[in-house]
Design a protein around this motif. Sequence first.
Motif, PDB file in Angstrom:
ATOM      1  N   ARG A 139       0.827  -3.825   3.094  1.00 39.94           N
ATOM      2  CA  ARG A 139      -0.450  -3.157   2.844  1.00 39.94           C
ATOM      3  C   ARG A 139      -0.594  -2.811   1.363  1.00 39.94           C
ATOM      4  NH1 ARG A 139      -0.178   0.852   6.579  1.00 39.94           N
ATOM      5  NH2 ARG A 139       0.783   2.295   5.110  1.00 39.94           N
ATOM      6  N   ILE A 140       0.453  -2.223   0.807  1.00 37.48           N
ATOM      7  CA  ILE A 140       0.405  -1.819  -0.595  1.00 37.48           C
ATOM      8  C   ILE A 140       0.268  -3.039  -1.502  1.00 37.48           C
ATOM      9  CG2 ILE A 140       1.812  -0.843  -2.451  1.00 37.48           C
ATOM     10  CD1 ILE A 140       2.927   1.035  -0.131  1.00 37.48           C
ATOM     11  N   HIS A 141       1.016  -4.077  -1.139  1.00 44.65           N
ATOM     12  CA  HIS A 141       0.965  -5.314  -1.905  1.00 44.65           C
ATOM     13  C   HIS A 141      -0.456  -5.879  -1.920  1.00 44.65           C
ATOM     14  CE1 HIS A 141       2.669  -8.909  -3.647  1.00 44.65           C
ATOM     15  NE2 HIS A 141       2.057  -9.656  -2.744  1.00 44.65           N
ATOM     16  N   GLN A 142      -1.082  -5.903  -0.766  1.00 46.38           N
ATOM     17  CA  GLN A 142      -2.440  -6.441  -0.658  1.00 46.38           C
ATOM     18  C   GLN A 142      -3.435  -5.599  -1.447  1.00 46.38           C
ATOM     19  OE1 GLN A 142      -3.272  -9.235   0.346  1.00 46.38           O
ATOM     20  NE2 GLN A 142      -1.500  -9.879   1.524  1.00 46.38           N
ATOM     21  N   LYS A 143      -3.249  -4.292  -1.392  1.00 42.72           N
ATOM     22  CA  LYS A 143      -4.164  -3.413  -2.122  1.00 42.72           C
ATOM     23  C   LYS A 143      -4.047  -3.645  -3.624  1.00 42.72           C
ATOM     24  CE  LYS A 143      -4.877   0.322   1.102  1.00 42.72           C
ATOM     25  NZ  LYS A 143      -4.836   1.748   1.386  1.00 42.72           N
TER      26      LYS A 143
ATOM     27  N   THR B 180       0.605   4.075  -9.341  1.00 43.82           N
ATOM     28  CA  THR B 180       1.874   3.889  -8.624  1.00 43.82           C
ATOM     29  C   THR B 180       1.620   3.310  -7.239  1.00 43.82           C
ATOM     30  OG1 THR B 180       1.769   6.087  -7.655  1.00 43.82           O
ATOM     31  CG2 THR B 180       2.933   5.870  -9.753  1.00 43.82           C
ATOM     32  N   ASP B 181       2.667   2.735  -6.680  1.00 33.56           N
ATOM     33  CA  ASP B 181       2.625   2.283  -5.291  1.00 33.56           C
ATOM     34  C   ASP B 181       2.730   3.484  -4.373  1.00 33.56           C
ATOM     35  OD1 ASP B 181       2.511  -0.277  -6.045  1.00 33.56           O
ATOM     36  OD2 ASP B 181       4.643  -0.708  -5.729  1.00 33.56           O
ATOM     37  N   GLY B 182       2.658   3.220  -3.129  1.00 30.10           N
ATOM     38  CA  GLY B 182       2.878   4.289  -2.165  1.00 30.10           C
ATOM     39  C   GLY B 182       1.602   4.676  -1.476  1.00 30.10           C
ATOM     40  N   GLU B 183       1.765   5.544  -0.520  1.00 28.12           N
ATOM     41  CA  GLU B 183       0.606   5.900   0.288  1.00 28.12           C
ATOM     42  C   GLU B 183      -0.415   6.669  -0.538  1.00 28.12           C
ATOM     43  OE1 GLU B 183       0.016   7.218   4.872  1.00 28.12           O
ATOM     44  OE2 GLU B 183       2.021   7.020   4.030  1.00 28.12           O
TER      45      GLU B 183
END
Length: 598
Positions: free
Chosen positions: A352-356, A476-479
């Motif tokens: 999900r994070i990668h796609q975003k 940053t990555d993450g939720e």
Amino acid sequence: MSMKTLAASLKEYFGFNTFRPHQEDIVKSIMLGEDVVAILPTGSGKSLCYQLPAVINDGTAIVISPLISLMQDQVLQLTKMGIAAECINSMNKAGESAMIMHEFDAFKLIYIAPERLSTPGFVDELKRKKISLFVIDEAHCISQWGHSFRPEYRQLTRLKDEFPDVPIASFTATATNDVEKDISSQLKLRAPIHIKGSFDRDNLLLKIHEKTDYKTQLNECLSRHKGESGIIYCSTRKKVDTVYEMLEKRGWNVDKYHAGLSDVSRQKALENFIHEETDVIVATVAFGMGINKPNVRFVFHTDMPQNIENYYQEIGRAGRDGLPAECVMLFSLRDIIMQKKFLDDIPNPSIRIHQKRKSDQLLAMANSIECRRKDLLSYFGEVYEKRCENCDNCLDDVEQMDGTIIAQKILSCVYRLHQSFGMTYVMDVLKGSQNKAVLQRRHDQLSTYALLKDCSKHEIRHYMLSLINQGYLFVTDGEYPILNLTEKSKEILYEKKEVFFRNQIVKGKNEGSVKKGRSVIHIDESDQPLYMKLKELRKNIADKQNVPPYFIFNDKTLMEIAHVKPSNDDALLLINGVGEQKLRKYGELFLLIVRQFG
Ligand code: ADP
Ligand code: ZN
């Protein structure tokens, strides 16, 4: 085989006067019996690279291809050129495959689906035949790194063990290094020749505009392409329906295509498009796999695609014949928000994070003031030094604004907030929001509070995106993605480096790229009537044979005929795209029309 005979065969069988970039190198390597990994973008003419050696060499080439529709299309085209070809797949009637195997030697090319290799006895049967070459089409399907991994392709790892003396040529349009390496190791290729072409498609005029009023923007594009083929992509089925109805009402020759329609109507829409019954197709991304139509003159995105790879693939369906084509993409912040909502449904957090992140990269590109080609190619790891002069940023006078002060304000705010908050929150503080979260944290007391109170949220977001894009901010990555400063931020905060933003407000209508860009095909006015007649003839012949018009001749060939006005067979044969077989079949009919105009 000398160069001269290669060129002669190119003309004889395919009617082409010259090779396209890399074709000749690939053909030669294959003819020398070398294994090949060829990575070339869509439309660069990959099929010819193996079809020509297959025709010249002794024996039969086995082509492994993932899509039945593509196989059938290719076989039909080859047959029309007088080249014996067949396909073996699940659509074959009873006994048909056995018959093809029985007549094996009569064919120069046989297309098969990968799963055929696991049919008991098939490989042993092949071993008794004279095989000139194995071709792996869409070779990225063998790699799990690719975007369309197919487990059936893993069968192909056997080929080299079972047929150590037969060269393997693999082709793909997927550019990443992981996939390239994987192809060669999975297929156990021996010292393969790697040939990678540029991913630049220089005949495509690239335009990325902010969505102001998509209906008007779409209409402007359509009016430049009356009577030409084009694809309009929408992000949802509902939008496809809306756009389709609107265009239909306005009298455009359109059809629609999405996964919510029945198989029959989808098939019909596809066929009508390919056979040039309809000019324009409104579709979701479900439309496109396996479309070989070479003369798509425009691709219009009413919404932003999911990421740069998808964008590249979708615009790649335009202008496969090398003639000018126009690609327009509209984007808005709403698209991004919509997309993120879709992406939220992806259960696996790292995917999900990668796609975003990938969707942000496309947005950054949309906001960029760089040459579009440079941005696009750099994503694929290619360095493009010049300005292309065939994109909106090169051709329009893109308004730049000095954003130095604004950038200082934004970065200071991120700093004051200890690099601990996301974009929306930072925006709230800069805007001087009275919202609870801000007041509770007493961030209204910060020196950077309300520094951009005169800007709209929309503008602030645009500036932030530009800063992210230029590497002055980092998410940053993450939720809960957080805005961070970067090494480069110092240049703005302490060294007073100047920053420029693309101006959001485009003043007046920007026609630059329309006038200067190579979006519309130029054919001499005096050649136009003959060209229309030739197209008509082509359509009649195609309809009678129930094949798409481009099977007969492509547009470029007809344009050349209209311009040169050949008066006899020899002169007609000189035209690019006219081979001996087609000369024999259609020469007289086309010459007749030319004479009527003479
Ligand atoms: P790819 O598989 O790489 O997407 P295709 O093999 O479908 O591309 O070829 C794209 C188009 O280019 C086809 O219409 C084909 O006839 C045409 N083409 C291929 N080679 C040449 C050439 N040497 N000269 C002119 N046209 C060519
Ligand atoms: Zn450019």
